[in-house]
Each structure stands twice: as structure tokens, then as C-alpha cells.
Design a protein around this motif. Sequence first.
Motif, PDB file in Angstrom:
ATOM      1  N   LEU A  45      14.478   5.591   6.004  1.00 21.62           N
ATOM      2  CA  LEU A  45      14.424   4.135   5.849  1.00 21.62           C
ATOM      3  C   LEU A  45      14.999   3.665   4.521  1.00 21.62           C
ATOM      4  CD1 LEU A  45      10.923   3.302   7.398  1.00 21.62           C
ATOM      5  CD2 LEU A  45      13.183   3.234   8.478  1.00 21.62           C
ATOM      6  N   GLY A  46      15.217   4.604   3.584  1.00 23.83           N
ATOM      7  CA  GLY A  46      15.871   4.260   2.325  1.00 23.83           C
ATOM      8  C   GLY A  46      15.029   3.442   1.382  1.00 23.83           C
ATOM      9  N   THR A  47      13.704   3.548   1.473  1.00 23.14           N
ATOM     10  CA  THR A  47      12.823   2.799   0.583  1.00 23.14           C
ATOM     11  C   THR A  47      11.486   3.512   0.472  1.00 23.14           C
ATOM     12  OG1 THR A  47      11.751   0.637   0.202  1.00 23.14           O
ATOM     13  CG2 THR A  47      11.933   1.395   2.472  1.00 23.14           C
ATOM     14  N   LYS A  48      10.722   3.171  -0.544  1.00 23.53           N
ATOM     15  CA  LYS A  48       9.369   3.692  -0.700  1.00 23.53           C
ATOM     16  C   LYS A  48       8.327   2.615  -0.433  1.00 23.53           C
ATOM     17  CE  LYS A  48      10.498   7.405  -3.926  1.00 23.53           C
ATOM     18  NZ  LYS A  48      10.144   8.088  -5.203  1.00 23.53           N
ATOM     19  N   GLU A  49       8.789   1.430  -0.024  1.00 23.37           N
ATOM     20  CA  GLU A  49       7.879   0.321   0.235  1.00 23.37           C
ATOM     21  C   GLU A  49       7.983  -0.075   1.703  1.00 23.37           C
ATOM     22  OE1 GLU A  49       8.691  -2.811  -2.488  1.00 23.37           O
ATOM     23  OE2 GLU A  49       8.221  -1.612  -4.266  1.00 23.37           O
ATOM     24  N   PHE A  50       6.869  -0.024   2.405  1.00 22.64           N
ATOM     25  CA  PHE A  50       6.853  -0.271   3.849  1.00 22.64           C
ATOM     26  C   PHE A  50       5.793  -1.300   4.221  1.00 22.64           C
ATOM     27  CE2 PHE A  50       7.511   4.377   3.220  1.00 22.64           C
ATOM     28  CZ  PHE A  50       8.852   4.437   3.582  1.00 22.64           C
ATOM     29  N   PRO A  76       0.831  -1.196   0.000  1.00 24.50           N
ATOM     30  CA  PRO A  76       0.000   0.000   0.000  1.00 24.50           C
ATOM     31  C   PRO A  76       0.862   1.241   0.000  1.00 24.50           C
ATOM     32  CG  PRO A  76       0.014  -1.022   2.151  1.00 24.50           C
ATOM     33  CD  PRO A  76       0.718  -1.957   1.231  1.00 24.50           C
ATOM     34  N   GLN A  77       0.304   2.337  -0.459  1.00 21.62           N
ATOM     35  CA  GLN A  77       1.036   3.589  -0.485  1.00 21.62           C
ATOM     36  C   GLN A  77       1.415   3.996   0.928  1.00 21.62           C
ATOM     37  OE1 GLN A  77       1.955   5.288  -3.353  1.00 21.62           O
ATOM     38  NE2 GLN A  77       1.243   3.377  -4.277  1.00 21.62           N
ATOM     39  N   ALA A  78       2.594   4.629   1.054  1.00 15.86           N
ATOM     40  CA  ALA A  78       3.079   5.008   2.374  1.00 15.86           C
ATOM     41  C   ALA A  78       2.109   5.938   3.088  1.00 15.86           C
ATOM     42  CB  ALA A  78       4.448   5.671   2.255  1.00 15.86           C
ATOM     43  N   THR A 116      10.699  -1.592   6.941  1.00 15.25           N
ATOM     44  CA  THR A 116      11.076  -1.990   5.589  1.00 15.25           C
ATOM     45  C   THR A 116      10.873  -3.483   5.404  1.00 15.25           C
ATOM     46  OG1 THR A 116      13.382  -2.418   6.173  1.00 15.25           O
ATOM     47  CG2 THR A 116      12.803  -0.157   5.542  1.00 15.25           C
ATOM     48  N   GLU A 117      10.689  -3.883   4.164  1.00 18.56           N
ATOM     49  CA  GLU A 117      10.559  -5.299   3.849  1.00 18.56           C
ATOM     50  C   GLU A 117      11.905  -5.901   3.473  1.00 18.56           C
ATOM     51  OE1 GLU A 117       8.030  -6.957   4.343  1.00 18.56           O
ATOM     52  OE2 GLU A 117       6.209  -5.772   4.085  1.00 18.56           O
ATOM     53  N   THR A 118      12.885  -5.063   3.184  1.00 23.08           N
ATOM     54  CA  THR A 118      14.174  -5.538   2.715  1.00 23.08           C
ATOM     55  C   THR A 118      15.140  -5.732   3.876  1.00 23.08           C
ATOM     56  OG1 THR A 118      14.876  -3.255   2.365  1.00 23.08           O
ATOM     57  CG2 THR A 118      13.890  -4.399   0.492  1.00 23.08           C
ATOM     58  N   SER A 119      16.210  -6.463   3.634  1.00 19.23           N
ATOM     59  CA  SER A 119      17.223  -6.693   4.662  1.00 19.23           C
ATOM     60  C   SER A 119      18.374  -5.706   4.482  1.00 19.23           C
ATOM     61  CB  SER A 119      17.741  -8.130   4.541  1.00 19.23           C
ATOM     62  OG  SER A 119      18.692  -8.394   5.532  1.00 19.23           O
ATOM     63  N   PRO A 120      18.914  -5.128   5.576  1.00 16.35           N
ATOM     64  CA  PRO A 120      18.472  -5.325   6.961  1.00 16.35           C
ATOM     65  C   PRO A 120      17.177  -4.580   7.240  1.00 16.35           C
ATOM     66  CG  PRO A 120      20.185  -3.666   6.885  1.00 16.35           C
ATOM     67  CD  PRO A 120      20.041  -4.192   5.493  1.00 16.35           C
ATOM     68  N   ARG A 121      16.317  -5.178   8.028  1.00 20.18           N
ATOM     69  CA  ARG A 121      15.025  -4.565   8.329  1.00 20.18           C
ATOM     70  C   ARG A 121      15.196  -3.386   9.281  1.00 20.18           C
ATOM     71  NH1 ARG A 121      10.407  -7.879   7.120  1.00 20.18           N
ATOM     72  NH2 ARG A 121      11.084  -9.776   6.037  1.00 20.18           N
ATOM     73  N   LEU A 122      14.674  -2.258   8.867  1.00 21.45           N
ATOM     74  CA  LEU A 122      14.704  -1.047   9.668  1.00 21.45           C
ATOM     75  C   LEU A 122      13.278  -0.627   9.948  1.00 21.45           C
ATOM     76  CD1 LEU A 122      17.330   0.940   7.565  1.00 21.45           C
ATOM     77  CD2 LEU A 122      17.787  -0.487   9.560  1.00 21.45           C
ATOM     78  N   GLY A 123      13.091   0.223  10.921  1.00 20.25           N
ATOM     79  CA  GLY A 123      11.735   0.671  11.202  1.00 20.25           C
ATOM     80  C   GLY A 123      11.690   1.917  12.059  1.00 20.25           C
ATOM     81  N   VAL A 124      10.509   2.488  12.115  1.00 21.27           N
ATOM     82  CA  VAL A 124      10.229   3.643  12.951  1.00 21.27           C
ATOM     83  C   VAL A 124       8.962   3.332  13.740  1.00 21.27           C
ATOM     84  CG1 VAL A 124       9.408   6.024  12.919  1.00 21.27           C
ATOM     85  CG2 VAL A 124      11.367   5.374  11.524  1.00 21.27           C
ATOM     86  N   ARG A 125       8.993   3.608  15.039  1.00 18.92           N
ATOM     87  CA  ARG A 125       7.843   3.364  15.912  1.00 18.92           C
ATOM     88  C   ARG A 125       7.434   4.678  16.564  1.00 18.92           C
ATOM     89  NH1 ARG A 125      10.184   0.488  19.319  1.00 18.92           N
ATOM     90  NH2 ARG A 125      10.156   1.777  21.201  1.00 18.92           N
ATOM     91  N   ILE A 126       6.138   4.913  16.642  1.00 14.93           N
ATOM     92  CA  ILE A 126       5.620   6.125  17.267  1.00 14.93           C
ATOM     93  C   ILE A 126       4.675   5.737  18.394  1.00 14.93           C
ATOM     94  CG2 ILE A 126       4.345   8.277  16.931  1.00 14.93           C
ATOM     95  CD1 ILE A 126       5.256   8.051  13.947  1.00 14.93           C
ATOM     96  N   ASP A 127       4.983   6.233  19.587  1.00 16.36           N
ATOM     97  CA  ASP A 127       4.197   5.949  20.782  1.00 16.36           C
ATOM     98  C   ASP A 127       3.653   7.246  21.356  1.00 16.36           C
ATOM     99  OD1 ASP A 127       4.990   3.135  20.915  1.00 16.36           O
ATOM    100  OD2 ASP A 127       6.950   3.893  21.490  1.00 16.36           O
TER     101      ASP A 127
END
Length: 223
Positions: free
Chosen positions: A51-56, A29-31, A91-102
Motif C-alpha cells: 500500500l506504500g504507507t504506514k498509515e491506514f 492507530p498502529q497498523a 490508505t488515507e492518501t490519494s489515490p486510495r488503495l486498499g486490501v480486503r480479506i473475506d
Amino acid sequence: MRRASATASTALALGLLLTACGGGGDEPPQAAQKCDGTLSPAAVGALESVLGTKEFHSAGVGLDRTAKVLTEDRAATGRPPGHPAMCEVGTETSPRLGVRIDLRLYEDADLYDDGTQWTKSGRYLYAMGRETSADNKTARLFLGCAGPGMDGPDGQPAPIESVLTFDKPVKGAFPANTPATREAYLTVLHSVTLAVVKELGCENDAGLTEKPVFEVKKWRGEQ
């Protein structure tokens, strides 16, 4: 200790984990659909840059659940329990990176601007909300939300902290601690937080403007 309470026992980031938003098939889905539609175009671009990608892929709670839990925690006595994240984008690619918001309620002891020279450790203070700061690991936005269900018994606005955390692999690295990185974090954090305070009906959007503020301030006592 302030940091322990801010990151563990107070982790109020709200609700039941949901599966990724958006369409079916193999196409991601679109970001902009992530985080329950709380990402502005600028926030989408900021996520793509860090994150270096457009696919999340995405998980987290929606606005309704976020507002409900914050309101319930405001009405409860004592320090609220922890909750799953408002939003997680990875991200779906390796290495997997992410951002979390609490998002969570906070106590005054959780604020950073206490006379400590945080700039020496790479954390910068910004002129947004009650207090905003960022380095290359986290960004934190503190604000007060006044309005129905959010004012306390003493009439004070609800103290809400919104936290963005960069999740990296164990052997990975954080992005460089540059103005661009910090401003990207703040762009995403501001976008999600603004959507939440609008959902809560906070007076004057809890002091947030429509665009994030990147003006750097000095820490208390800093020359």
C-alpha cells in the motif's frame, strides 16, 4: 461458472462492518491494531509494502463475529448468503488503495487446481493449506477446519476459503505481479486466516503452520 459463485453468491466474509480499530485524536492507530489484532508484524510490513504507507484506516468484523457466522453457515443447509468483509485496510492518501480479506465456505468446484494452466495467466500455486494461489490481484487460501461445530453431518471438516483482494482506484494499477507482491499478499492472508482458525478451534490449526509457506508448486498437469 466457478468464478461467479466464488466471488458473488458465496461472498461469505463475515459480519457487521465495524469502524476502524484503535485510538482517538488525529493520530492513526498502529497498523497492528487493524483487523482486530490479527496482523502479525510480518503482515503489517507486507501491508505497508503493497500500500506504500504506514498509515491506514480500517473496517471489518472481529474474530468473534467471524467465528460465529462461519459456524452458523456450517450448520445451515444450502449455499450461505454473502456477508460484509472480515477486514478492510485502506490508505488515507490519494489515490486510495486498499486490501480486503473475506472468509467463506466453499465448494470443490471453487478450487483452481483443476488442470487449467493458471501460471500462463499469472497465477501461482503454493504449498499451503488444501490449496493456495496468488497473482497481483488476489490471493486465495483453501483449508479444512475440523472441530466442534465445524464437522459436517458426514464428519468432514468445514471447507473454508480465505480471500485477499487488492482494491485499486478505477484508473489505478495493481502492484507488479512479482514474487514479492504475491508473498506479501500471502503473508497478510495467512496471518488473518491463522487467527480465525485458532478462534474457531480447528484441529491442528487447520494444517496452517505459524509462518506462511512460499514454496511454489506446479499446477495439475503442468510440466
